[in-house]
Design a protein around this motif. Structure first.
Motif, mmCIF file in Angstrom:
data_model
loop_
_atom_site.group_PDB
_atom_site.id
_atom_site.type_symbol
_atom_site.label_atom_id
_atom_site.label_comp_id
_atom_site.label_asym_id
_atom_site.label_seq_id
_atom_site.Cartn_x
_atom_site.Cartn_y
_atom_site.Cartn_z
ATOM 1 N N ARG A 105 0.856 -1.072 -0.081
ATOM 2 C CA ARG A 105 0.036 0.022 0.109
ATOM 3 C C ARG A 105 0.900 1.210 0.055
ATOM 4 N NH1 ARG A 105 -3.345 -2.324 4.868
ATOM 5 N NH2 ARG A 105 -4.780 -3.734 3.633
ATOM 6 N N GLU A 106 1.913 1.257 0.928
ATOM 7 C CA GLU A 106 2.735 2.374 0.880
ATOM 8 C C GLU A 106 3.571 2.620 -0.456
ATOM 9 O OE1 GLU A 106 5.457 1.851 4.148
ATOM 10 O OE2 GLU A 106 3.962 1.786 5.558
ATOM 11 N N ILE A 107 3.815 1.681 -0.977
ATOM 12 C CA ILE A 107 4.673 1.663 -2.684
ATOM 13 C C ILE A 107 3.586 2.157 -3.495
ATOM 14 C CG2 ILE A 107 5.989 0.407 -4.287
ATOM 15 C CD1 ILE A 107 6.902 -1.560 -1.761
ATOM 16 N N ALA A 108 2.512 1.768 -3.326
ATOM 17 C CA ALA A 108 1.455 2.163 -4.570
ATOM 18 C C ALA A 108 1.129 3.624 -4.192
ATOM 19 C CB ALA A 108 0.318 1.267 -4.568
ATOM 20 N N ASP A 109 0.860 3.910 -3.006
ATOM 21 C CA ASP A 109 0.328 5.221 -2.645
ATOM 22 C C ASP A 109 1.519 6.135 -2.914
ATOM 23 O OD1 ASP A 109 -2.045 4.332 -1.714
ATOM 24 O OD2 ASP A 109 -1.525 4.495 0.155
ATOM 25 N N GLY A 110 2.676 5.894 -2.581
ATOM 26 C CA GLY A 110 3.968 6.802 -2.841
ATOM 27 C C GLY A 110 4.133 7.066 -4.465
ATOM 28 N N LEU A 111 4.027 6.020 -5.253
ATOM 29 C CA LEU A 111 4.330 6.059 -6.709
ATOM 30 C C LEU A 111 3.014 7.063 -7.274
ATOM 31 C CD1 LEU A 111 5.556 5.332 -9.303
ATOM 32 C CD2 LEU A 111 3.946 3.411 -9.714
ATOM 33 N N ASN A 112 1.845 6.817 -6.629
ATOM 34 C CA ASN A 112 0.828 7.696 -7.237
ATOM 35 C C ASN A 112 0.869 9.186 -6.713
ATOM 36 O OD1 ASN A 112 -0.751 5.980 -8.742
ATOM 37 N ND2 ASN A 112 -1.589 4.861 -6.951
ATOM 38 N N ALA A 113 1.339 9.363 -5.470
ATOM 39 C CA ALA A 113 1.759 10.719 -5.133
ATOM 40 C C ALA A 113 2.530 11.402 -6.004
ATOM 41 C CB ALA A 113 2.165 10.788 -3.691
#
Length: 179
Positions: free
Chosen positions: A8-16
């Protein structure tokens, strides 16, 4: 299970980063020997998930006879309302027929749990420009919604853990779009 939280952190960071203009849509990041600052080598997390929650793999998967897969839903493992999931995918040697496709409604973080293969994605659709990445045990791939891609194998099997955020049922027409 920490692996869900890390994904979740990785996907959220990429999207940000995409929203902030640091990366374009359709970006794909590849990393060997994937490590997380908090958890260390994530390969142990992958092994723990497979050992703690055995999964029956069904075939054909995504209409390809040489691919089998199964699903761990976060809501079942973590007993919460999360809508994400991890899929365990097994590509037999000589899987060459998974068509190019995109997931337009969910993001992906993929761990190579075992084996070798090739991840191929479209860099520039107008020029039919593609980029191939050889992947092996311990590698990770992160890509955003809409990235057109495929996997293929030659002499070796390939085992993947594919994080879907959010998870869309495999029978839902929004799951993937063929190129």
């Amino acid at each position: 299970m920490n692996l869900f939280r890390v994904c979740r952190e990785i996907a959220d960071g990429l999207n940000a980063d995409i929203r902030a203009g640091r990366y374009p849509d359709g970006i794909c990041a590849h990393c060997s020997d994937f490590r997380h600052t908090e958890l260390g080598d994530l390969r142990q997390q992958v092994k723990s998930l497979c050992n703690e929650y055995p999964l029956h793999l069904e075939s054909p998967f995504e209409d390809v006879e040489t691919i089998s897969g199964g699903i761990w839903r976060a809501s079942e493992i973590l007993k919460d309302d999360d809508k994400d999931a991890l899929l365990r995918l097994h590509f037999q040697a000589n899987t060459l027929d998974l068509p190019f496709h995109s997931h337009d409604y969910s993001d992906r973080v993929i761990f190579v749990a075992d084996g070798r293969g090739v991840f191929e994605h479209v860099v520039d659709a107008s020029r039919n420009e593609r980029h191939s990445i050889e992947v092996k045990t311990g590698d990770a791939l992160v890509f955003s919604r809409g990235t057109v891609h495929t996997f293929r194998t030659m002499q070796c099997d390939l085992q993947l853990l594919s994080y879907h955020s959010p998870y869309i049922d495999l029978t839902d027409e929004r799951q993937f779009s063929l190129l």
